[in-house]
Motif scaffolding. Structure first.
Motif, PDB file in Angstrom:
ATOM      1  N   TYR A  62      62.647  38.658  36.975  1.00  0.00           N
ATOM      2  CA  TYR A  62      62.900  39.087  35.517  1.00  0.00           C
ATOM      3  C   TYR A  62      61.799  39.353  34.628  1.00  0.00           C
ATOM      4  O   TYR A  62      61.915  40.271  33.723  1.00  0.00           O
ATOM      5  N   GLU A  63      60.665  38.848  34.775  1.00  0.00           N
ATOM      6  CA  GLU A  63      59.655  39.137  34.127  1.00  0.00           C
ATOM      7  C   GLU A  63      58.424  39.004  35.034  1.00  0.00           C
ATOM      8  O   GLU A  63      57.851  37.952  35.616  1.00  0.00           O
ATOM      9  N   GLU A  64      57.498  39.951  34.780  1.00  0.00           N
ATOM     10  CA  GLU A  64      56.362  40.031  35.734  1.00  0.00           C
ATOM     11  C   GLU A  64      55.189  40.022  34.824  1.00  0.00           C
ATOM     12  O   GLU A  64      55.279  40.801  33.819  1.00  0.00           O
ATOM     13  N   ARG A  65      53.998  39.432  35.199  1.00  0.00           N
ATOM     14  CA  ARG A  65      52.846  39.529  34.564  1.00  0.00           C
ATOM     15  C   ARG A  65      51.578  39.770  35.692  1.00  0.00           C
ATOM     16  O   ARG A  65      51.741  39.057  36.484  1.00  0.00           O
ATOM     17  N   THR A  66      50.556  40.425  35.092  1.00  0.00           N
ATOM     18  CA  THR A  66      49.278  40.493  35.887  1.00  0.00           C
ATOM     19  C   THR A  66      48.363  39.452  35.172  1.00  0.00           C
ATOM     20  O   THR A  66      48.189  39.671  33.932  1.00  0.00           O
ATOM     21  N   LEU A  67      47.630  38.717  35.798  1.00  0.00           N
ATOM     22  CA  LEU A  67      46.888  37.648  35.693  1.00  0.00           C
ATOM     23  C   LEU A  67      45.400  38.078  35.591  1.00  0.00           C
ATOM     24  O   LEU A  67      45.222  38.595  37.108  1.00  0.00           O
ATOM     25  N   ALA A  68      44.753  37.602  34.919  1.00  0.00           N
ATOM     26  CA  ALA A  68      43.244  38.329  35.063  1.00  0.00           C
ATOM     27  C   ALA A  68      42.489  37.308  34.124  1.00  0.00           C
ATOM     28  O   ALA A  68      42.695  36.557  33.319  1.00  0.00           O
ATOM     29  N   PHE A  69      41.131  37.015  34.643  1.00  0.00           N
ATOM     30  CA  PHE A  69      40.091  36.261  33.802  1.00  0.00           C
ATOM     31  C   PHE A  69      39.734  36.953  32.470  1.00  0.00           C
ATOM     32  O   PHE A  69      39.399  38.094  32.971  1.00  0.00           O
ATOM     33  N   GLN A  70      39.555  36.167  31.444  1.00  0.00           N
ATOM     34  CA  GLN A  70      39.149  36.548  30.396  1.00  0.00           C
ATOM     35  C   GLN A  70      37.621  36.911  30.413  1.00  0.00           C
ATOM     36  O   GLN A  70      36.968  37.427  29.465  1.00  0.00           O
ATOM     37  N   ASN A  71      36.874  35.898  31.506  1.00  0.00           N
ATOM     38  CA  ASN A  71      35.614  36.144  31.677  1.00  0.00           C
ATOM     39  C   ASN A  71      35.151  36.676  32.958  1.00  0.00           C
ATOM     40  O   ASN A  71      35.946  36.622  33.813  1.00  0.00           O
ATOM     41  N   GLY A  72      34.212  37.466  33.143  1.00  0.00           N
ATOM     42  CA  GLY A  72      33.774  37.819  34.501  1.00  0.00           C
ATOM     43  C   GLY A  72      32.772  36.810  35.191  1.00  0.00           C
ATOM     44  O   GLY A  72      32.487  35.825  34.695  1.00  0.00           O
ATOM     45  N   GLY A  73      32.661  36.966  36.470  1.00  0.00           N
ATOM     46  CA  GLY A  73      32.168  36.113  37.241  1.00  0.00           C
ATOM     47  C   GLY A  73      32.342  36.128  38.975  1.00  0.00           C
ATOM     48  O   GLY A  73      33.346  37.083  39.120  1.00  0.00           O
ATOM     49  N   THR A  74      32.073  35.230  39.243  1.00  0.00           N
ATOM     50  CA  THR A  74      32.278  35.081  40.799  1.00  0.00           C
ATOM     51  C   THR A  74      33.485  34.218  41.149  1.00  0.00           C
ATOM     52  O   THR A  74      33.348  33.139  40.705  1.00  0.00           O
ATOM     53  N   VAL A  75      34.412  34.660  41.939  1.00  0.00           N
ATOM     54  CA  VAL A  75      35.548  33.727  42.147  1.00  0.00           C
ATOM     55  C   VAL A  75      35.318  32.537  43.044  1.00  0.00           C
ATOM     56  O   VAL A  75      34.824  32.847  44.063  1.00  0.00           O
ATOM     57  N   ALA A  76      35.523  31.556  42.853  1.00  0.00           N
ATOM     58  CA  ALA A  76      35.110  29.980  43.398  1.00  0.00           C
ATOM     59  C   ALA A  76      36.438  29.684  44.232  1.00  0.00           C
ATOM     60  O   ALA A  76      35.912  29.153  45.233  1.00  0.00           O
ATOM     61  N   SER A  77      37.594  29.933  43.736  1.00  0.00           N
ATOM     62  CA  SER A  77      38.649  29.574  44.395  1.00  0.00           C
ATOM     63  C   SER A  77      40.002  30.460  44.207  1.00  0.00           C
ATOM     64  O   SER A  77      40.087  30.782  42.718  1.00  0.00           O
TER      65      SER A  77
END
Length: 469
Positions: A62-77
C-alpha cells in the motif's frame, strides 16, 4: 463483459449438451436401475449475483519507501534479505560507527573543558570582587588620612599635649631636685654612689620625656608638613588606582565567564550533533512491512541519501485492476468487491478510479485496497477479482448439475429418494463455475450436483452425504 459471459455460458452449455447426449444413450440402452444410485446432492439457495472472477492484478504494498542513510560511510551490516517481514523500529542496516563514536567522545571532552573554563572564570571573578572590596576599604582609609592631615589636630588633642608637657615638666623638676639633694648627701657621705647614680638617671629620663612631650605639642601646634600632605594624597590616589584595576579585572572575569558559558553551550550542541550523527549510523524500518528490494551489501561504501533498501507497508495492500472503459460506469469509489488468492477470498474497497485509460491496454485502472492484518498476502502475488454489479440475488447451481440435450437444459431433483428430471431456464450470470437458474427451481429444493449424468428420470437415488431435508 456481457459478450464474455455469453461465450462462457455457450461453452458450458455445449459441454452439457455432449454430456446430455451421452446420458440419453445410456437411458436407451440400460433403462431404470433397480439399485439406488449414489449421488451428491445440495439444497438450492439464493445467492448474490456477481460478475465472474475475470479481472486480475498483481498485489502491491500500500505504501512503499526507499530507505537511505543520512550520513555516508561504509556499510557494516546489511543482512536482511528481500522478502523479509520486519517490524517498525527494527534495525535493518548499520554503518561503521567508529568515527562517529570518536566525535561523541571529543564533544564530551569539550564539554568538560568548557565546564573547567566556567569554574576558572568564576574564581577569577570572585578574586576580582574581593580586590574591589579591598580597594574600597583602602580608599576609605586613605580618604580619612587625607581629611585628618588637612584638618590638623583637634583642640582636645592640643590641650592633652599641653597637659602632657606640664606633667613632664613637673616630673623633670622633681627628678632634678632629687638628683641635686642626693649629690649633696653623697658628698657628705650620707648617700651611696648607687643612690646618687640612680637619682641622676631619673633626672635624665625625665628631661627626655619633657623634650618629647614638647616636640609632640610643637607638631600639633604647627600642623602637617607639605611632605605629609603629599604622602597621604599619594596613598589616596594609589587606592583609587587599585580599585580601577580591580574593576577592570572584574569586567575581564565576567567576559571570560560569558565566553566560557558560550563555549559550554557550543560543546553541548556539538555533542548533540555527534550523538545524532551516531544514531544515524543505524537504519531502522519506519513501518511494519516487507523488504521489497535490497540495493547494497555489507562492505559497500555509500553516500548520504543513497538508496539502501526499498520497503513496503503491507498491513494493507493495493492492486490495480484493468477495467474495460465500457464498464467503468459500474465502478464507484468506496464500492466493495471480492478478491481471491488461490482458495482464499477477501473483501476489497475501491479507493481510486484513474481519470484516463492506459495507453498500453486501453483500459481504466481501478485501485483496490485490501486489508492484510496478518500480512500473509504478499506483494507480487496475483489475485483475481469480481464485483457485484447488481444488488439482486438469484439461484446459482454448479455447472455439472445442469444437463443439456440440445433442446432445453434440465437438472435432476431429489424428491423422496427419486430422481425427477426438471427442465430449467439459464440466466446470463456465471459465478465461479456456477450457472444462474431463472426458472424451474425454487429455494429449498434438493438437486443432484454430482452423478446426474448416470441417472434416468425416476431412478432411485441415495445421497452420499446420507440424508435429505
Amino acid at each position: 463483459m456481457k459478450k464474455q459471459r455469453t461465450i462462457i455460458v455457450l461453452t458450458l452449455s455445449l459441454s452439457l449438451a455432449i454430456a446430455g447426449c451421452s446420458t440419453e444413450k445410456k437411458d436407451a440402452a440400460l433403462g431404470s436401475s433397480a439399485q439406488p444410485t449414489v449421488v451428491r446432492t445440495t439444497i438450492v439457495k439464493n445467492s448474490p449475483l456477481h460478475t465472474a472472477y475475470d479481472l486480475s492484478g498483481t498485489l502491491q504494498a500500500y505504501e512503499e519507501r526507499t530507505l537511505a542513510f543520512q550520513n555516508g560511510g561504509t556499510v557494516a551490516s546489511a543482512e536482511i534479505t528481500t522478502g523479509t517481514l520486519v517490524q517498525k523500529g527494527t534495525i535493518i542496516a548499520c554503518l561503521d560507527d567508529a568515527d562517529y563514536k570518536l566525535q561523541v567522545a571529543q564533544a564530551t571532552a569539550s564539554i568538560q573543558e568548557a565546564l573547567a573554563g566556567i569554574d576558572n572564570a568564576q574564581a577569577n571573578l570572585q578574586a576580582a570582587n574581593s580586590a574591589i572590596q579591598s580597594a574600597d576599604a583602602g580608599i576609605a582609609n586613605a580618604h580619612a588620612n587625607v581629611s585628618k592631615v588637612n584638618k590638623g589636630a583637634r583642640a582636645q588633642e592640643k590641650q592633652q599635649a599641653k597637659v602632657t608637657v606640664d606633667k613632664a615638666q613637673s616630673a623633670y623638676n622633681k627628678a632634678k631636685a632629687d638628683s641635686e639633694r642626693t649629690q649633696k648627701l653623697f658628698e657628705a657621705g650620707a648617700a651611696t654612689a648607687s643612690d646618687n647614680e640612680n637619682a641622676r638617671l631619673n633626672a635624665t629620663t625625665a628631661l627626655q620625656n619633657l623634650e618629647q612631650a614638647k616636640a609632640s605639642l610643637s607638631l600639633l601646634l604647627e600642623g602637617a608638613t607639605a611632605e605629609e600632605h603629599q604622602s597621604v594624597q599619594a596613598s589616596f590616589q594609589d587606592a583609587i588606582a587599585g580599585k580601577t584595576k580591580a574593576l577592570a579585572a572584574s569586567e575581564q572575569a565576567e567576559a571570560s565567564q560569558k565566553q566560557a558559558r558560550a563555549n559550554y553551550e557550543k560543546a553541548l550542541v556539538a555533542k548533540d550533533q555527534a550523538e545524532l550523527a551516531l544514531s544515524r549510523t543505524r537504519l531502522t524500518s519506519p513501518v511494519n512491512g516487507v523488504i521489497l528490494d535490497k540495493i547494497v551489501n555489507t562492505g559497500d561504501l555509500v553516500a548520504s541519501g543513497q538508496a539502501v533498501y526499498r520497503i513496503g507497508s503491507i498491513d494493507r495492500l493495493k492492486v490495480l485492476l484493468p477495467v474495460p472503459d465500457s464498464e467503468i460506469k459500474d465502478w464507484k469509489k468506496g464500492q466493495q468487491l471480492q478478491v481471491a488468492l488461490y482458495e482464499e477470498t477477501r473483501q476489497g474497497t475501491v479507493s481510486n478510479i484513474y481519470p484516463s485509460t492506459s495507453t498500453d491496454t486501453g483500459r481504466v485502472n481501478v485501485e483496490i485496497v485490501i486489508a492484510n492484518p496478518k500480512r500473509d498476502w504478499l506483494p507480487g502475488q496475483v489475485i483475481k477479482a469480481a464485483h457485484q454489479v447488481t444488488d439482486k440475488n438469484g439461484i446459482l447451481v454448479p455447472a455439472e448439475a445442469v444437463i443439456n440435450t440440445g433442446s432445453k437444459p434440465f437438472i435432476f431433483k431429489d424428491v423422496q429418494g427419486k430422481a425427477v428430471r426438471t427442465p430449467v431456464e439459464l440466466g446470463n450470470q456465471v459465478v465461479e463455475n456456477q450457472l444462474q437458474i431463472v426458472s424451474g427451481l425454487r429455494e429449498g429444493e434438493r438437486i443432484v450436483v454430482k452423478g446426474a449424468e448416470n441417472l434416468f428420470d425416476g431412478n432411485a437415488i441415495q445421497s452420499e452425504e446420507g440424508g435429505r431435508p
